[in-house]
Design a protein around this motif. Structure first.
Motif, PDB file in Angstrom:
ATOM      1  N   LEU A 127      13.081 -19.329  77.805  1.00  0.00           N
ATOM      2  CA  LEU A 127      14.162 -20.296  77.745  1.00  0.00           C
ATOM      3  C   LEU A 127      13.871 -21.473  78.665  1.00  0.00           C
ATOM      4  CD1 LEU A 127      17.106 -17.735  77.964  1.00  0.00           C
ATOM      5  CD2 LEU A 127      16.100 -18.715  75.903  1.00  0.00           C
ATOM      6  N   ASP A 128      14.503 -22.591  78.388  1.00  0.00           N
ATOM      7  CA  ASP A 128      14.340 -23.788  79.216  1.00  0.00           C
ATOM      8  C   ASP A 128      15.338 -23.734  80.359  1.00  0.00           C
ATOM      9  OD1 ASP A 128      13.879 -26.242  80.289  1.00  0.00           O
ATOM     10  OD2 ASP A 128      14.736 -27.390  78.634  1.00  0.00           O
ATOM     11  N   SER A 129      14.815 -23.606  81.576  1.00  0.00           N
ATOM     12  CA  SER A 129      15.692 -23.535  82.747  1.00  0.00           C
ATOM     13  C   SER A 129      15.976 -24.903  83.339  1.00  0.00           C
ATOM     14  CB  SER A 129      15.058 -22.645  83.820  1.00  0.00           C
ATOM     15  OG  SER A 129      13.900 -23.278  84.361  1.00  0.00           O
ATOM     16  N   GLY A 130      15.138 -25.896  83.013  1.00  0.00           N
ATOM     17  CA  GLY A 130      15.305 -27.224  83.576  1.00  0.00           C
ATOM     18  C   GLY A 130      14.831 -27.355  85.002  1.00  0.00           C
ATOM     19  N   THR A 131      14.135 -26.342  85.522  1.00  0.00           N
ATOM     20  CA  THR A 131      13.657 -26.393  86.904  1.00  0.00           C
ATOM     21  C   THR A 131      12.309 -25.695  87.008  1.00  0.00           C
ATOM     22  OG1 THR A 131      14.175 -25.815  89.214  1.00  0.00           O
ATOM     23  CG2 THR A 131      14.803 -24.225  87.533  1.00  0.00           C
ATOM     24  N   GLU A 132      11.561 -26.037  88.044  1.00  0.00           N
ATOM     25  CA  GLU A 132      10.324 -25.334  88.366  1.00  0.00           C
ATOM     26  C   GLU A 132      10.477 -24.526  89.645  1.00  0.00           C
ATOM     27  OE1 GLU A 132       7.057 -28.025  88.432  1.00  0.00           O
ATOM     28  OE2 GLU A 132       7.181 -28.491  86.295  1.00  0.00           O
ATOM     29  N   ALA A 133      11.688 -24.416  90.136  1.00  0.00           N
ATOM     30  CA  ALA A 133      11.936 -23.630  91.343  1.00  0.00           C
ATOM     31  C   ALA A 133      11.664 -22.157  91.072  1.00  0.00           C
ATOM     32  CB  ALA A 133      13.372 -23.819  91.806  1.00  0.00           C
ATOM     33  N   SER A 134      11.302 -21.449  92.118  1.00  0.00           N
ATOM     34  CA  SER A 134      11.129 -20.002  92.002  1.00  0.00           C
ATOM     35  C   SER A 134      12.504 -19.358  92.028  1.00  0.00           C
ATOM     36  CB  SER A 134      10.273 -19.481  93.160  1.00  0.00           C
ATOM     37  OG  SER A 134      10.123 -18.086  93.080  1.00  0.00           O
ATOM     38  N   LEU A 135      12.837 -18.624  90.968  1.00  0.00           N
ATOM     39  CA  LEU A 135      14.145 -17.999  90.836  1.00  0.00           C
ATOM     40  C   LEU A 135      14.055 -16.544  91.254  1.00  0.00           C
ATOM     41  CD1 LEU A 135      15.172 -19.530  87.393  1.00  0.00           C
ATOM     42  CD2 LEU A 135      15.738 -20.377  89.684  1.00  0.00           C
ATOM     43  N   ARG A 136      14.992 -16.098  92.079  1.00  0.00           N
ATOM     44  CA  ARG A 136      14.970 -14.727  92.573  1.00  0.00           C
ATOM     45  C   ARG A 136      16.300 -14.007  92.326  1.00  0.00           C
ATOM     46  NH1 ARG A 136      12.166 -12.637  96.930  1.00  0.00           N
ATOM     47  NH2 ARG A 136      10.553 -14.108  96.317  1.00  0.00           N
ATOM     48  N   GLY A 137      17.405 -14.674  92.616  1.00  0.00           N
ATOM     49  CA  GLY A 137      18.712 -14.051  92.434  1.00  0.00           C
ATOM     50  C   GLY A 137      19.193 -14.171  90.999  1.00  0.00           C
ATOM     51  N   LEU A 138      19.899 -13.143  90.510  1.00  0.00           N
ATOM     52  CA  LEU A 138      20.405 -13.162  89.135  1.00  0.00           C
ATOM     53  C   LEU A 138      21.606 -12.224  89.041  1.00  0.00           C
ATOM     54  CD1 LEU A 138      19.965 -14.181  86.217  1.00  0.00           C
ATOM     55  CD2 LEU A 138      18.511 -12.174  85.843  1.00  0.00           C
ATOM     56  N   TYR A 139      22.692 -12.716  88.432  1.00  0.00           N
ATOM     57  CA  TYR A 139      23.910 -11.911  88.288  1.00  0.00           C
ATOM     58  C   TYR A 139      24.561 -12.242  86.952  1.00  0.00           C
ATOM     59  CZ  TYR A 139      28.683 -10.241  89.032  1.00  0.00           C
ATOM     60  OH  TYR A 139      29.899  -9.616  88.900  1.00  0.00           O
ATOM     61  N   ALA A 140      24.967 -11.196  86.228  1.00  0.00           N
ATOM     62  CA  ALA A 140      25.689 -11.344  84.967  1.00  0.00           C
ATOM     63  C   ALA A 140      27.158 -10.987  85.202  1.00  0.00           C
ATOM     64  CB  ALA A 140      25.084 -10.451  83.898  1.00  0.00           C
ATOM     65  N   LEU A 141      28.040 -11.899  84.889  1.00  0.00           N
ATOM     66  CA  LEU A 141      29.463 -11.671  85.098  1.00  0.00           C
ATOM     67  C   LEU A 141      30.011 -10.674  84.072  1.00  0.00           C
ATOM     68  CD1 LEU A 141      28.977 -14.328  86.725  1.00  0.00           C
ATOM     69  CD2 LEU A 141      31.348 -14.919  86.193  1.00  0.00           C
ATOM     70  N   PRO A 142      31.128 -10.023  84.386  1.00  0.00           N
ATOM     71  CA  PRO A 142      31.689  -9.021  83.477  1.00  0.00           C
ATOM     72  C   PRO A 142      32.104  -9.566  82.121  1.00  0.00           C
ATOM     73  CG  PRO A 142      32.612  -8.768  85.684  1.00  0.00           C
ATOM     74  CD  PRO A 142      31.838 -10.047  85.676  1.00  0.00           C
ATOM     75  N   ASP A 143      32.245 -10.918  81.975  1.00  0.00           N
ATOM     76  CA  ASP A 143      32.680 -11.468  80.695  1.00  0.00           C
ATOM     77  C   ASP A 143      31.618 -11.373  79.614  1.00  0.00           C
ATOM     78  OD1 ASP A 143      30.838 -13.419  81.377  1.00  0.00           O
ATOM     79  OD2 ASP A 143      32.300 -15.033  81.604  1.00  0.00           O
ATOM     80  N   GLY A 144      30.383 -10.973  79.998  1.00  0.00           N
ATOM     81  CA  GLY A 144      29.325 -10.783  79.014  1.00  0.00           C
ATOM     82  C   GLY A 144      28.659 -12.046  78.530  1.00  0.00           C
ATOM     83  N   LYS A 145      28.954 -13.185  79.135  1.00  0.00           N
ATOM     84  CA  LYS A 145      28.320 -14.428  78.687  1.00  0.00           C
ATOM     85  C   LYS A 145      27.907 -15.361  79.834  1.00  0.00           C
ATOM     86  CE  LYS A 145      32.780 -16.761  77.965  1.00  0.00           C
ATOM     87  NZ  LYS A 145      33.643 -17.470  76.991  1.00  0.00           N
ATOM     88  N   THR A 146      28.494 -15.174  81.028  1.00  0.00           N
ATOM     89  CA  THR A 146      28.191 -16.066  82.146  1.00  0.00           C
ATOM     90  C   THR A 146      27.140 -15.445  83.056  1.00  0.00           C
ATOM     91  OG1 THR A 146      30.461 -16.879  82.101  1.00  0.00           O
ATOM     92  CG2 THR A 146      29.154 -17.404  84.048  1.00  0.00           C
ATOM     93  N   LEU A 147      26.147 -16.257  83.420  1.00  0.00           N
ATOM     94  CA  LEU A 147      25.061 -15.820  84.302  1.00  0.00           C
ATOM     95  C   LEU A 147      24.886 -16.830  85.420  1.00  0.00           C
ATOM     96  CD1 LEU A 147      22.866 -15.043  81.293  1.00  0.00           C
ATOM     97  CD2 LEU A 147      22.960 -13.372  83.128  1.00  0.00           C
ATOM     98  N   ILE A 148      24.520 -16.337  86.598  1.00  0.00           N
ATOM     99  CA  ILE A 148      24.189 -17.177  87.742  1.00  0.00           C
ATOM    100  C   ILE A 148      22.795 -16.810  88.213  1.00  0.00           C
ATOM    101  CG2 ILE A 148      24.814 -17.894  90.079  1.00  0.00           C
ATOM    102  CD1 ILE A 148      26.886 -18.689  88.037  1.00  0.00           C
ATOM    103  N   ALA A 149      21.930 -17.828  88.403  1.00  0.00           N
ATOM    104  CA  ALA A 149      20.583 -17.616  88.936  1.00  0.00           C
ATOM    105  C   ALA A 149      20.395 -18.505  90.152  1.00  0.00           C
ATOM    106  CB  ALA A 149      19.520 -17.923  87.884  1.00  0.00           C
ATOM    107  N   SER A 150      19.612 -18.033  91.120  1.00  0.00           N
ATOM    108  CA  SER A 150      19.390 -18.813  92.342  1.00  0.00           C
ATOM    109  C   SER A 150      17.935 -18.713  92.758  1.00  0.00           C
ATOM    110  CB  SER A 150      20.286 -18.302  93.471  1.00  0.00           C
ATOM    111  OG  SER A 150      19.907 -16.987  93.853  1.00  0.00           O
ATOM    112  N   GLY A 151      17.506 -19.677  93.623  1.00  0.00           N
ATOM    113  CA  GLY A 151      16.112 -19.653  94.041  1.00  0.00           C
ATOM    114  C   GLY A 151      15.796 -20.645  95.131  1.00  0.00           C
ATOM    115  N   THR A 152      14.552 -21.108  95.145  1.00  0.00           N
ATOM    116  CA  THR A 152      14.062 -21.986  96.202  1.00  0.00           C
ATOM    117  C   THR A 152      14.716 -23.358  96.118  1.00  0.00           C
ATOM    118  OG1 THR A 152      12.197 -22.592  94.784  1.00  0.00           O
ATOM    119  CG2 THR A 152      11.840 -20.818  96.364  1.00  0.00           C
TER     120      THR A 152
END
Length: 707
Positions: A127-152
């Motif tokens: 998928l296209d993330s729109g960034t070249e940052a290194s991503l490490r954190g990832l969480y899927a919300l209970p609604d089954g559609k929202t995701l949060i990713a974090s990184g450098t």
């Protein structure tokens, strides 16, 4: 390191693997097959990635492991066997989640990599993330559609459609944000990382409030405990932050550990909370982190994960090759012998079979069915850097040798690897392996002026060497007598003739890096540091030094008296040419200032092609008098020129996971996907299958597809 110095020796290993074709009969498993004259298509499989994370849940029978080189390994039998999904990225993957109530899986990694699977991990899409940052954190919300990713770089990404599209969210920070967890009881999300970074969102990640921590505080782990409904954050300095209101307010307590806190773990079977450290500490709290007791069962060892089986039995893992087990709720621990592993990255339990699984470097996988008391090797992997590969013609087995005495064997043309049945302990670095037709043995050479011999296809080996003796960097075999000349550091020379080995007087003091055979005359040639070039006309018994007028490191040569081709390449753009069968040598202007590592003649156009540092490819159509630079599309170090079976197209390899092919005699080059950014030293060809094996930091099987 030796593997940095030996920039161009690997093509000899490819030639040795191909030389076994002359000894193959039609019944030999490794006998040469007839391949189409058209260029082949390949499927890349990285056979020994470093694995970092395990994922499994009650929704599926599949267990997944992710790691470097875009690796996704999948098991549906409780970890007894594993299949590799086709990689869609070359980046390192570090985290994976399932969207609640869905078959969709999402994984993130370095270089902004985000990949998605809708069939339980069998196939993936980038998928296209729109960034070249290194991503490490990832969480899927209970609604089954929202995701949060974090990184450098303070990167925060949000997706509202199950990961199909991602938007950047302003965190207001530039620090590394490696941790994301959700508190479903308070409907909040918390992100944490370096330099006092602690953010809380109450609107599903649309906006963020920063908690005030000191700039020198680093959050090393962050978890949500479903039993207590509390959030816990550990700092590298040994403090614990506790929140019972979704992250709005935090209380501080002391864990009482001096070393860096690597991991927090809330036991799902009890009220216990555990903290691990980089120095081998395990701390336990029974009152939600207010007070702690500490034991130090693995002093000096880095502990990375702990897992509770039933509240009483726990297993903790870490480096180097550390596995601890407790049967009294973490009060006391037993250190188990896991010498077969290089390191253990993490541990998980298959929710269906109950089996315990551990993973680590070079695709090592272990499995236990008795609560961690005993472990079996599911996948041994090939450790360390591979310097050479050869094919044993009688069995078709592929043998690999490398740094730290690694010896590995594959019975399926490079798909799976294991350590042979009997290999001497504490072997030195090994730099080259090949098939010796005269004695029907495999030979490998390396440190301690040592050589290894195997007469049974590489299953059992005998080593001969001397401590503190110079390292043999390689060997060359005389085609007529079968004499094996070993060469290496400080001009070291050895001779293996008629089954007997003897040391020869050193050839000067300069290191010798490369040996080649003149296919026309059978003469042997050696080259090395300080412009050293030598020839033997008596099967390696004596050597003549030839004046080159150069002080460069000489890496490789094209010597063929039949076609009157005599060229040597080396450091700083060095290119030497002889017009009198190698008696006299003159420098030729290459137009390059960086090292030149490999040279070959294209069999169809008769053009000469050179590969070198900084992406240099040179080509000559007039017998090497004039040279033109060719666009390579890369700035990586290139080496290992060889020919593709069937098409006779030119192939080369290099650092950065580079494998390229030219179908027009070296005029233009196209990348062959390896799904890796590892350093590749050379390519070996399996004669029966036509598979290519790219080796170096990784073992990458380029499986030839049917046409």
């Amino acid at each position: 390191m030796h593997h940095v110095l030996r920039r161009c020796l690997a093509p000899l290993c490819v030639l040795l693997a191909l030389c076994c074709l002359a000894a193959c009969t039609p019944k030999d498993p490794a006998a040469a097959a007839d391949f189409p004259a058209t260029p082949a298509r390949y499927r890349a499989i990285v056979t020994n990635p470093n694995l970092f994370a395990l994922f499994g849940d009650a929704q599926s029978t599949a267990m997944l492991s992710i790691g470097t080189d875009g690796a996704v390994w999948r098991s549906v039998d409780g970890g007894q066997s594993w299949q590799t999904s086709e990689a869609v990225t070359e980046q390192q993957l570090s985290n994976i989640v399932r969207l609640p109530g869905s078959t969709r899986l999402v994984a993130v990694g370095s270089g902004g990599a985000i990949i998605r699977s809708d069939d339980d991990g069998k196939t993936w899409q980038r998928l296209d993330s729109g960034t070249e940052a290194s991503l490490r954190g990832l969480y899927a919300l209970p609604d089954g559609k929202t995701l949060i990713a974090s990184g450098t770089g303070g990167t925060l990404l949000r997706s509202a459609d199950g990961g199909d599209h991602w938007q950047s969210v302003d965190s207001g920070l530039s620090a590394f944000l490696g941790l994301v967890v959700g508190d479903p009881q308070h409907d909040t999300i918390v992100v944490a990382g370096e330099h006092g970074s602690l953010l809380v969102s109450q609107d599903q990640g649309l906006s963020w409030l920063r908690m005030q921590l000191g700039e020198d505080v680093t959050i090393s782990d962050l978890i949500f405990d479903a039993r207590s409904g509390m959030l816990f954050a550990a700092t590298g300095e040994g403090h614990l932050l506790r929140s019972s209101d979704g992250g709005g307010n935090w209380q501080v307590s002391q864990i009482g550990v001096k070393d860096y806190i690597t991991r927090l773990y809330a036991d799902p079977h009890s009220a216990a909370l555990y903290a691990l450290s980089s120095g081998g500490d395990i701390a336990r709290s029974l009152d939600h982190g207010v007070r702690w007791s500490r034991v130090r069962p693995a002093a000096g060892r880095y502990l990375s994960r702990v897992l509770s089986l039933d509240g009483k039995t726990l297993v903790a893992v870490g480096d180097p090759a550390t596995l601890l087990r407790s049967e009294d709720s973490g009060k006391t621990w037993q250190l188990l012998d896991m010498a077969w592993t290089k390191g253990i990255e993490t541990i998980a339990q298959d929710p269906h079979s109950g089996a315990l699984l551990i993973i680590g470097p070079n695709a090592q996988i272990g499995r236990s069915v008795d609560g961690g008391k005993h472990w079996s090797k599911v996948n041994e992997g090939v450790l360390d850097y591979v310097h050479g590969i050869a094919v044993e013609p009688a069995s078709g087995a592929v043998l690999a040798v490398g740094s730290n005495g690694v010896v590995a064997r594959s019975n399926d043309a490079g798909q799976h690897w294991s350590r042979p049945a009997q290999v001497p302990a504490e072997l030195p670095y090994l730099f080259q392996i090949g098939w010796h037709q005269a004695s029907r043995q495999l030979i490998a050479v390396g440190g301690k002026s040592g050589h290894l011999l195997s007469a049974d296809g590489g299953q059992h080996w005998q080593f001969s060497g001397t401590d503190n003796a110079p390292t043999y960097q390689g060997f060359v075999i005389h085609p007529g007598s079968g004499n094996v000349v070993l060469y290496g550091d400080g001009g070291a020379l050895g001779l293996l003739a008629a089954g007997q080995f003897r040391s020869l007087a050193p050839f000067g003091e300069s290191a010798l890096w490369r040996g080649v055979v003149d296919p026309g005359s059978g003469d042997l040639w050696l080259m090395g540091d300080d412009g050293t070039l030598a020839r033997s006309t008596d099967a390696g018994l004596s050597w003549q030094r030839l004046a080159t007028g150069s002080q460069a490191k000489l890496y490789n040569a094209l010597i063929d008296s039949r076609s009157k081709q005599f060229f040597v390449v080396g450091s700083q753009g060095t290119l030497l040419r002889s017009d009198d069968q190698g008696q006299h040598w003159t420098a030729v202007a290459s137009g390059a200032s960086a090292g030149l590592n490999s040279i070959i003649m294209d069999p169809k156009s008769r053009a000469l092609v050179i590969a070198g540092d900084k992406g240099n490819i040179l080509r000559s159509e007039d017998g090497g008098k004039r040279w033109q630079a060719v666009a390579s599309g890369t700035s990586e170090l290139l080496r290992g020129l060889t020919l593709e079976p069937g098409s006779q197209a030119l192939l080369l390899s290099g650092r950065g996971g580079v494998v390229m092919r030219s179908d027009d005699g070296g005029k233009t080059w196209q990348r062959i996907a390896t799904h890796s950014t590892a350093r590749i030293k050379a390519l070996a060809v399996h004669p029966a299958t036509g598979n290519l094996i790219a080796y170096g930091d990784r073992l990458i099987l380029l499986e030839r597809l049917k046409q």
